[in-house]
Write an enzyme that holds these catalytic residues in place. Structure first.
Site, PDB file in Angstrom:
ATOM      1  N   LEU A  55      11.326   0.969   6.622  1.00 33.88           N
ATOM      2  CA  LEU A  55      10.549   1.613   5.560  1.00 33.88           C
ATOM      3  C   LEU A  55      11.275   2.982   4.990  1.00 33.88           C
ATOM      4  CD1 LEU A  55       7.935   1.201   3.640  1.00 33.88           C
ATOM      5  CD2 LEU A  55       7.142   3.241   4.744  1.00 33.88           C
ATOM      6  N   GLU A  94      12.404   2.371  13.967  1.00 38.23           N
ATOM      7  CA  GLU A  94      11.541   3.653  13.446  1.00 38.23           C
ATOM      8  C   GLU A  94      10.227   3.543  14.220  1.00 38.23           C
ATOM      9  OE1 GLU A  94      10.092   2.805   9.246  1.00 38.23           O
ATOM     10  OE2 GLU A  94      10.075   0.674   9.677  1.00 38.23           O
ATOM     11  N   ARG A 149       7.793   4.239  -4.927  1.00 37.84           N
ATOM     12  CA  ARG A 149       7.809   3.319  -3.945  1.00 37.84           C
ATOM     13  C   ARG A 149       6.557   2.180  -3.866  1.00 37.84           C
ATOM     14  NH1 ARG A 149       7.598   5.514   2.286  1.00 37.84           N
ATOM     15  NH2 ARG A 149       5.680   5.472   1.936  1.00 37.84           N
ATOM     16  N   TYR A 195       0.911  -1.085  -0.117  1.00 32.58           N
ATOM     17  CA  TYR A 195      -0.058  -0.100   0.186  1.00 32.58           C
ATOM     18  C   TYR A 195       0.801   0.995   0.039  1.00 32.58           C
ATOM     19  CZ  TYR A 195       0.673   0.819   4.969  1.00 32.58           C
ATOM     20  OH  TYR A 195       1.483   0.980   6.161  1.00 32.58           O
ATOM     21  N   LYS A 199       6.222  -1.996   1.883  1.00 35.53           N
ATOM     22  CA  LYS A 199       5.181  -1.286   2.619  1.00 35.53           C
ATOM     23  C   LYS A 199       4.145  -2.265   2.335  1.00 35.53           C
ATOM     24  CE  LYS A 199       3.142   3.332   3.162  1.00 35.53           C
ATOM     25  NZ  LYS A 199       3.295   3.344   4.428  1.00 35.53           N
TER      26      LYS A 199
HETATM   27  N1  PLP Z   1       7.871   3.806   8.695  1.00 31.96           N
HETATM   28  C1  PLP Z   1       6.661   3.061   8.837  1.00 31.96           C
HETATM   29  C2  PLP Z   1       6.577   2.023   9.464  1.00 31.96           C
HETATM   30  C3  PLP Z   1       5.585   3.757   8.301  1.00 31.96           C
HETATM   31  O1  PLP Z   1       4.431   3.022   8.403  1.00 31.96           O
HETATM   32  C4  PLP Z   1       5.494   5.126   7.610  1.00 31.96           C
HETATM   33  C5  PLP Z   1       4.256   5.450   7.106  1.00 31.96           C
HETATM   34  O2  PLP Z   1       3.161   4.956   7.425  1.00 31.96           O
HETATM   35  C6  PLP Z   1       6.590   5.507   7.707  1.00 31.96           C
HETATM   36  C7  PLP Z   1       7.915   4.951   8.276  1.00 31.96           C
HETATM   37  C8  PLP Z   1       6.839   6.948   6.958  1.00 31.96           C
HETATM   38  O3  PLP Z   1       6.875   6.819   5.686  1.00 31.96           O
HETATM   39  P1  PLP Z   1       6.147   8.015   4.664  1.00 31.96           P
HETATM   40  O4  PLP Z   1       6.856   9.204   4.969  1.00 31.96           O
HETATM   41  O5  PLP Z   1       6.601   7.707   3.544  1.00 31.96           O
HETATM   42  O6  PLP Z   1       4.847   8.109   5.012  1.00 31.96           O
END
Ligand code: PLP
Length: 291
Positions: free
Chosen positions: A209, A184, A57, A38, A152
């Protein structure tokens, strides 16, 4: 009587349909196995935020799990724009999900399944989050996810349970730890600013991620002449940091003022956070749309 605006329209397997009565087949592998990926992209004042990198991505996540991307870039953007239009979406989020498709339940999937594509929009103000002024509370917990957190994946059970633990602790986010280091946030990228003014976030690897917001924040920080370091950091280092914050598409950036109940620095959102957040908003509102 005037008809209500179409505020809840989703795109489900090729068609725009009312969101709340939309259905997917019981045998969709996304439903049965979490066999899908997603994306979430923010819309601020009718502008997509970093839409190109989010679609990049998505393409990468699909490739990593062996699903052929069902649409080209222009088709994706066309569906997103139509979804925005039908939902009169000025501010909010666009959610995209692609699963492997529909098949008789079996772990092994047949070749050449047609992927199921679902998009919906959520009307909400991404900017002006009250936590930006107030600061967020974070708790740390062991990272219980699988070994490919760079994909993701829609399989989000570990994060669902982490968020419940955060809510039970009256916290806003969980910073997950593995081998003594923060990986994270449950749904965000973790950053600290060291006492000597260096912006630190973990190196990209399968443990995290690759955050799209992370990437833009790093670019903005670099252009502003901030010293950057991509390396792991511990909870103790975060507790002794000058500032801490987290980033994600759905929040842009949120300052962290408490970790495990302890105050970070002076307990207020810091100047580096504030400046990066303001520059991010400027980047969204002034830059040409990047698809
Ligand atoms: N890390 C995780 C586990 C996430 O689920 C997300 C966003 O949902 C992020 C980092 C941040 O990613 P982004 O800045 O691309 O939304």
């Amino acid at each position: 009587m005037a008809s209500a605006p179409e505020t809840r329209i989703a795109f489900v397997r090729g068609q725009f349909v009312p969101r709340d009565t939309a259905t997917i087949p019981l045998m969709d592998r996304g439903f049965l196995f979490g066999d899908g990926v997603y994306e979430v992209t923010a819309v601020i004042e009718r502008r997509f935020v970093d839409n190109g990198p989010h679609l990049d991505r998505l393409d990468r996540s699909l490739r990593e799990i062996g699903i052929a991307n069902p649409y080209g870039r222009a088709e994706w953007v066309g569906i997103e724009c139509e979804l925005m239009r039908r939902n009169a979406l000025d501010n909010g989020l666009i959610y995209i999900q692609v699963t492997r498709g529909v098949a008789e339940r079996d772990f092994l999937f047949p070749p050449d399944l047609a992927p199921s594509v679902v998009l919906f929009a959520q009307n909400r103000r991404v900017q002006h989050n009250p936590l930006i002024e107030k600061g967020a509370a974070v708790i740390t917990l062991p990272d219980q996810r699988w070994a490919r957190c760079d994909i993701k994946s829609t399989s989000l059970l570990a994060q669902v349970l982490a968020k419940r633990a955060a809510a039970q602790a009256n916290a806003n986010e969980v910073w997950m730890t593995r081998d003594g280091y923060i990986t994270e946030g449950a749904s965000s990228t973790a950053f600290i600013v060291t006492p000597d003014g260096r912006l630190v976030t973990r190196t990209l690897s399968p443990a995290i991620l690759p955050g799209v917001t992370r990437r833009t924040i790093m670019r903005i920080a670099d252009q502003a002449g901030l010293a950057l370091a991509e390396r792991p950091f511990t909870r103790d280092e975060a507790l002794g940091a000058a500032e801490a914050f987290y980033t994600s598409a759905s929040t842009i950036a949120i300052p962290v003022t408490r970790i495990d109940g302890r105050i970070v620095a002076n307990g207020r959102p810091g100047p580096v956070f504030r400046s990066l957040y303001d520059q991010y908003m400027q980047h969204v509102l002034e830059n040409p749309q990047d698809f």
